[in-house]
Design an enzyme around this catalytic site. Structure first.
Site, mmCIF file in Angstrom:
data_model
loop_
_atom_site.group_PDB
_atom_site.id
_atom_site.type_symbol
_atom_site.label_atom_id
_atom_site.label_comp_id
_atom_site.label_asym_id
_atom_site.label_seq_id
_atom_site.Cartn_x
_atom_site.Cartn_y
_atom_site.Cartn_z
ATOM 1 N N GLU A 186 0.860 -1.178 0.000
ATOM 2 C CA GLU A 186 0.000 0.000 0.000
ATOM 3 C C GLU A 186 0.897 1.229 0.000
ATOM 4 O O GLU A 186 1.769 1.367 0.865
ATOM 5 C CB GLU A 186 -0.868 0.049 1.264
ATOM 6 C CG GLU A 186 -1.737 -1.164 1.494
ATOM 7 C CD GLU A 186 -2.431 -1.087 2.850
ATOM 8 O OE1 GLU A 186 -2.392 -0.009 3.489
ATOM 9 O OE2 GLU A 186 -3.014 -2.086 3.273
ATOM 10 N N ASP A 206 -4.749 7.422 11.106
ATOM 11 C CA ASP A 206 -3.337 7.160 11.345
ATOM 12 C C ASP A 206 -2.837 7.765 12.650
ATOM 13 O O ASP A 206 -3.114 8.914 12.960
ATOM 14 C CB ASP A 206 -2.508 7.708 10.180
ATOM 15 C CG ASP A 206 -2.897 7.066 8.866
ATOM 16 O OD1 ASP A 206 -2.865 5.831 8.814
ATOM 17 O OD2 ASP A 206 -3.250 7.787 7.921
#
Length: 269
Positions: free
Chosen positions: A51, A62
């Site tokens: 990714e 995140d």
């Protein structure tokens, strides 16, 4: 959709009787060229798919480690064209390995949905992971993606009710990204017990592979997740290796070494 590069790679791992290893790093970190070298090292170390993160100024999924890397990339001036170049160079170097883009929706929307799908496919990309795009608002993207043979991966969480899981998995393709814990990304001392239940509930709604992310940082944890999931997704642990390295070459070597360790984990019996 017919077999894609992503479904083929996941099926090959399954045929070997193991989970796939999927590695994540943001584009442009520590530099664009350095990021390309590091992502290539993920594959050289043993990742079955990668990714490529599209750095975002306000990431909602995140944790601190990836936010730090995104900030470095953004301050370095990374643009979508650099993300697409990263995809293109990695895909050209490793033609059999699916290269996905992990991105929040706003940059794609701003770039142009049809344009982004076309440019990602032209770069050799295999699809997109879209953590904040609601399924209900995804029709335009999914149509563009399908026209270019791109997979669309959606994220499910332990909080997702069974009916919601069915809606999400019906819309997605390639695999389902199961967020193993509630909260943001980051390495953890132990893999949460919510993950196995989420995988089982998700599998009840779809034949798609279910891959688990958020928290895995070593071979033992990879083996633990590989025992019940179709794929193990690792991001923050790779980013941390790059952040902690004395220089770029050392960082690339550290990422390759960690990928090899994790690859041994998903192959344990």
């Amino acid at each position: 959709m017919a077999d894609t590069k992503l479904t083929t790679a996941l099926a090959a791992a399954k045929d070997e009787g193991r989970a796939a290893l999927i590695g994540y790093l943001p584009a442009g970190f520590p530099t664009v060229d350095g990021g390309i070298a590091a992502i290539n090292a993920l594959i050289e170390g043993g990742c079955d798919a990668v990714e490529v993160g599209l750095p975002h100024s306000d990431p909602v999924l995140d944790g601190a480690v990836i936010q730090t890397a995104d900030d470095i990339a953004l301050r370095g001036g990374v643009k979508i064209k650099d993300v697409l170049r990263t995809v293109a160079e990695v895909a050209a170097a490793h033609p059999a390995v699916p290269v996905l883009v992990m991105t929040y929706w706003n940059p794609v929307d701003r770039y142009g949905v049809a344009r982004f799908a076309a440019d990602l496919a032209a770069a050799g990309g295999a699809g997109c992971i879209l953590p904040d795009l609601p399924v209900e608002e995804s029709a335009e993207w999914r149509k563009a993606a399908a026209e270019h043979g791109l997979d669309t991966v959606f994220v499910v969480a332990p909080s997702s009710q069974d009916a919601r899981l069915a809606e999400v998995t019906a819309a997605g393709s390639g695999f389902v990204y199961a967020a193993a814990v509630m909260g943001v990304t980051g390495t953890r001392a132990a893999v949460g017990n919510l993950a196995e239940d989420l995988v089982a509930r998700t599998r009840a709604t779809t034949p798609l592979p279910v891959c688990v992310g958020l928290g895995v940082s070593n071979a033992d944890q990879a083996a633990e997740v590989a025992a019940f999931a179709d794929g193990v997704i690792v991001g923050s642990a790779f980013v941390k290796r790059l952040l902690d390295a004395a220089d770029q070459d050392a960082g690339v070597a550290a990422v390759r070494e960690l990928a090899a360790d994790l690859a041994s984990g998903v192959r344990r019996k």
